[in-house]
Design a protein around this motif. Structure first.
Motif, PDB file in Angstrom:
ATOM      1  N   MET A 138      52.533  68.355  51.614  1.00 52.26           N
ATOM      2  CA  MET A 138      52.642  69.484  50.684  1.00 52.26           C
ATOM      3  C   MET A 138      52.769  70.784  51.485  1.00 52.26           C
ATOM      4  SD  MET A 138      52.529  70.295  47.367  1.00 52.26           S
ATOM      5  CE  MET A 138      51.597  69.007  46.522  1.00 52.26           C
ATOM      6  N   THR A 139      53.708  71.617  51.105  1.00 55.46           N
ATOM      7  CA  THR A 139      53.896  72.938  51.697  1.00 55.46           C
ATOM      8  C   THR A 139      53.475  73.990  50.683  1.00 55.46           C
ATOM      9  OG1 THR A 139      55.702  72.237  53.148  1.00 55.46           O
ATOM     10  CG2 THR A 139      55.591  74.582  52.594  1.00 55.46           C
ATOM     11  N   ARG A 140      52.698  74.955  51.121  1.00 56.42           N
ATOM     12  CA  ARG A 140      52.165  75.992  50.226  1.00 56.42           C
ATOM     13  C   ARG A 140      52.635  77.364  50.688  1.00 56.42           C
ATOM     14  NH1 ARG A 140      46.179  75.784  47.890  1.00 56.42           N
ATOM     15  NH2 ARG A 140      47.370  74.584  46.355  1.00 56.42           N
ATOM     16  N   VAL A 141      53.237  78.107  49.764  1.00 60.58           N
ATOM     17  CA  VAL A 141      53.757  79.450  50.033  1.00 60.58           C
ATOM     18  C   VAL A 141      53.081  80.424  49.077  1.00 60.58           C
ATOM     19  CG1 VAL A 141      55.803  80.925  50.009  1.00 60.58           C
ATOM     20  CG2 VAL A 141      55.981  78.564  50.818  1.00 60.58           C
ATOM     21  N   LEU A 142      52.607  81.538  49.600  1.00 54.72           N
ATOM     22  CA  LEU A 142      52.050  82.610  48.770  1.00 54.72           C
ATOM     23  C   LEU A 142      53.058  83.745  48.717  1.00 54.72           C
ATOM     24  CD1 LEU A 142      49.585  83.717  47.191  1.00 54.72           C
ATOM     25  CD2 LEU A 142      48.858  84.792  49.322  1.00 54.72           C
ATOM     26  N   HIS A 143      53.490  84.097  47.521  1.00 58.12           N
ATOM     27  CA  HIS A 143      54.457  85.174  47.308  1.00 58.12           C
ATOM     28  C   HIS A 143      53.735  86.384  46.724  1.00 58.12           C
ATOM     29  CE1 HIS A 143      57.910  86.831  44.622  1.00 58.12           C
ATOM     30  NE2 HIS A 143      57.834  87.517  45.745  1.00 58.12           N
ATOM     31  N   ILE A 144      53.749  87.483  47.482  1.00 61.75           N
ATOM     32  CA  ILE A 144      53.174  88.734  47.010  1.00 61.75           C
ATOM     33  C   ILE A 144      54.229  89.827  47.114  1.00 61.75           C
ATOM     34  CG2 ILE A 144      50.856  88.011  47.686  1.00 61.75           C
ATOM     35  CD1 ILE A 144      50.983  89.884  50.030  1.00 61.75           C
ATOM     36  N   SER A 145      54.044  90.889  46.361  1.00 61.24           N
ATOM     37  CA  SER A 145      55.045  91.955  46.356  1.00 61.24           C
ATOM     38  C   SER A 145      54.404  93.267  45.962  1.00 61.24           C
ATOM     39  CB  SER A 145      56.176  91.601  45.381  1.00 61.24           C
ATOM     40  OG  SER A 145      57.300  92.438  45.589  1.00 61.24           O
ATOM     41  N   ASP A 146      55.112  94.355  46.261  1.00 63.74           N
ATOM     42  CA  ASP A 146      54.769  95.688  45.750  1.00 63.74           C
ATOM     43  C   ASP A 146      53.299  96.027  45.976  1.00 63.74           C
ATOM     44  OD1 ASP A 146      57.325  96.666  43.981  1.00 63.74           O
ATOM     45  OD2 ASP A 146      57.137  94.488  44.019  1.00 63.74           O
ATOM     46  N   THR A 147      52.883  95.892  47.227  1.00 59.88           N
ATOM     47  CA  THR A 147      51.505  96.252  47.573  1.00 59.88           C
ATOM     48  C   THR A 147      51.286  97.765  47.497  1.00 59.88           C
ATOM     49  OG1 THR A 147      52.215  96.151  49.889  1.00 59.88           O
ATOM     50  CG2 THR A 147      51.050  94.238  49.013  1.00 59.88           C
TER      51      THR A 147
ATOM     52  N   LEU B 201      52.664  79.861  54.594  1.00 59.31           N
ATOM     53  CA  LEU B 201      53.449  81.072  54.821  1.00 59.31           C
ATOM     54  C   LEU B 201      53.166  82.052  53.701  1.00 59.31           C
ATOM     55  CD1 LEU B 201      55.760  82.454  56.492  1.00 59.31           C
ATOM     56  CD2 LEU B 201      57.364  81.395  54.883  1.00 59.31           C
ATOM     57  N   VAL B 202      53.053  83.329  54.051  1.00 65.36           N
ATOM     58  CA  VAL B 202      52.930  84.409  53.070  1.00 65.36           C
ATOM     59  C   VAL B 202      54.246  85.176  53.064  1.00 65.36           C
ATOM     60  CG1 VAL B 202      51.695  86.506  52.397  1.00 65.36           C
ATOM     61  CG2 VAL B 202      50.443  84.599  53.449  1.00 65.36           C
ATOM     62  N   LEU B 203      54.791  85.390  51.874  1.00 66.99           N
ATOM     63  CA  LEU B 203      56.027  86.148  51.707  1.00 66.99           C
ATOM     64  C   LEU B 203      55.723  87.452  50.984  1.00 66.99           C
ATOM     65  CD1 LEU B 203      58.449  83.280  50.599  1.00 66.99           C
ATOM     66  CD2 LEU B 203      58.059  84.189  52.895  1.00 66.99           C
ATOM     67  N   LEU B 204      56.187  88.554  51.549  1.00 62.42           N
ATOM     68  CA  LEU B 204      55.937  89.887  50.997  1.00 62.42           C
ATOM     69  C   LEU B 204      57.283  90.541  50.708  1.00 62.42           C
ATOM     70  CD1 LEU B 204      54.289  92.329  50.225  1.00 62.42           C
ATOM     71  CD2 LEU B 204      53.777  92.732  52.631  1.00 62.42           C
ATOM     72  N   SER B 205      57.621  90.646  49.417  1.00 63.95           N
ATOM     73  CA  SER B 205      58.984  91.026  49.047  1.00 63.95           C
ATOM     74  C   SER B 205      59.143  92.518  48.742  1.00 63.95           C
ATOM     75  CB  SER B 205      59.470  90.179  47.860  1.00 63.95           C
ATOM     76  OG  SER B 205      58.607  90.274  46.748  1.00 63.95           O
ATOM     77  N   GLY B 206      58.705  93.359  49.675  1.00 62.54           N
ATOM     78  CA  GLY B 206      59.066  94.767  49.639  1.00 62.54           C
ATOM     79  C   GLY B 206      58.127  95.689  48.892  1.00 62.54           C
TER      80      GLY B 206
ATOM     81  N   ASN C 153      46.971  93.005  38.399  1.00 67.26           N
ATOM     82  CA  ASN C 153      47.521  92.670  39.708  1.00 67.26           C
ATOM     83  C   ASN C 153      47.701  91.158  39.790  1.00 67.26           C
ATOM     84  OD1 ASN C 153      45.483  95.177  40.255  1.00 67.26           O
ATOM     85  ND2 ASN C 153      47.372  95.356  41.431  1.00 67.26           N
ATOM     86  N   SER C 154      48.822  90.716  40.343  1.00 67.23           N
ATOM     87  CA  SER C 154      49.101  89.289  40.333  1.00 67.23           C
ATOM     88  C   SER C 154      49.869  88.859  41.573  1.00 67.23           C
ATOM     89  CB  SER C 154      49.883  88.888  39.075  1.00 67.23           C
ATOM     90  OG  SER C 154      51.180  89.441  39.089  1.00 67.23           O
ATOM     91  N   ILE C 155      49.784  87.562  41.863  1.00 59.07           N
ATOM     92  CA  ILE C 155      50.450  86.934  42.998  1.00 59.07           C
ATOM     93  C   ILE C 155      50.972  85.576  42.537  1.00 59.07           C
ATOM     94  CG2 ILE C 155      49.062  88.131  44.746  1.00 59.07           C
ATOM     95  CD1 ILE C 155      47.287  85.657  44.912  1.00 59.07           C
ATOM     96  N   ASN C 156      51.875  84.993  43.325  1.00 60.18           N
ATOM     97  CA  ASN C 156      52.432  83.677  43.019  1.00 60.18           C
ATOM     98  C   ASN C 156      52.080  82.690  44.119  1.00 60.18           C
ATOM     99  OD1 ASN C 156      53.786  84.527  40.666  1.00 60.18           O
ATOM    100  ND2 ASN C 156      55.563  85.195  41.849  1.00 60.18           N
ATOM    101  N   LEU C 157      51.618  81.519  43.730  1.00 66.42           N
ATOM    102  CA  LEU C 157      51.349  80.441  44.658  1.00 66.42           C
ATOM    103  C   LEU C 157      52.344  79.320  44.371  1.00 66.42           C
ATOM    104  CD1 LEU C 157      49.344  79.728  46.950  1.00 66.42           C
ATOM    105  CD2 LEU C 157      48.001  78.482  45.234  1.00 66.42           C
TER     106      LEU C 157
END
Length: 262
Positions: free
Chosen positions: A1-10, A34-39, A223-227
């Motif tokens: 299993m691969t787990r990615v955390l997607h966060i944005s607009d901090t 991996l953590v992804l931070l989309s701008g 405030n929210s994040i995606n897993l």
């Protein structure tokens, strides 16, 4: 299993300390690969705001891939905007504005959708569309293939239309047909997932993240994040986690199974 955390607009400069602490705790608990931070990492692209963002990224102790948002370009410093728009970003977060991450189960292609001359609106060029498509076509069948940029390719409200990516009509089908499973973005501070279609029968998903840390919430959403959990057998589970002020932590708030074209 691969787990990615997607966060944005901090939006560092408008962050809420309790939410920052809660997100750090969540990362330590869920241990994403991996953590992804989309701008929109900062509010006004100032050095102090980028310094806070860098310290936060380093505190996560996980691999992090970042792309810039329109707020990461100076607004009021006209000289910097014209002659060195990404100077503070690069000093804090790295010189590459379009990074790529790859391992045996995951391919993430970063795209810089910002344009200093456009202020808040985003765009991709034909060269960017082609470059991303070529990279996607090189992916292995076992990889979850993600494109990450700041500006959304879809919206849920008429008011979102002015914020959508310029040239998305060309980019989305080209990327989906080339193998993109997920196109991740932020910008509008509204979390959702919607299906995407290529021109050759292939399907993908637009996945939006809300604002992870900022007071600049929208639509009454916390405030929210995606897993994102990915099984190479073809299963992809998207969980939205919202900050609960009473518990002072992020908690699961809903999930979607995202069928993948395989």
């Amino acid at each position: 299993m691969t787990r990615v955390l997607h966060i944005s607009d901090t939006h560092f400069g408008t962050e809420i300390d309790a939410v920052v602490n809660a997100l750090g705790q969540t990362v330590r608990e869920v241990r994403p690969d991996l953590v992804l931070l989309s701008g929109d990492i900062t509010q006004r692209a100032r050095r102090g705001q980028f310094a806070a963002a860098r310290a936060f990224v380093q505190s996560l102790d996980r691999p992090v891939l970042v792309v810039p948002g329109n707020h990461d370009i100076p607004l009021f410093n006209v000289l910097a905007r014209v002659f060195n728009p990404y100077g503070n970003y690069r000093r804090a977060l790295g010189v590459n504005l379009e990074p790529v991450f790859e391992d045996e189960r995951l391919l993430v292609v970063g795209v810089n959708s910002t344009r200093p001359s456009r202020r808040k609106h985003g765009e991709v060029s034909p060269a960017q569309v082609q470059r991303v498509a070529q990279r996607l076509r090189m992916a292995s069948p076992a990889q979850l293939r993600i494109v990450m940029l700041h500006h959304p390719v879809m919206g849920t409200k008429a008011s979102d239309a002015p914020n959508l990516l310029v040239n998305r009509e060309q980019a989305v089908p080209a990327w989906v047909d080339a193998g993109a499973d997920l196109i991740l973005a932020g910008h509008i501070h509204l979390p959702f997932a919607l299906p995407l279609a290529g021109l050759q029968g292939r399907r993908g998903w637009a996945v939006q993240a809300g604002t992870a840390l900022s007071r600049r919430r929208r639509g009454g959403i916390s405030n929210s994040i995606n897993l994102i959990d990915y099984d190479p057998a073809g299963e992809c589970l998207l969980q939205r986690w919202d900050f609960e002020s009473g518990a002072a932590r992020f908690q699961p708030a809903g999930e979607h199974r995202l069928p993948l074209s395989r």
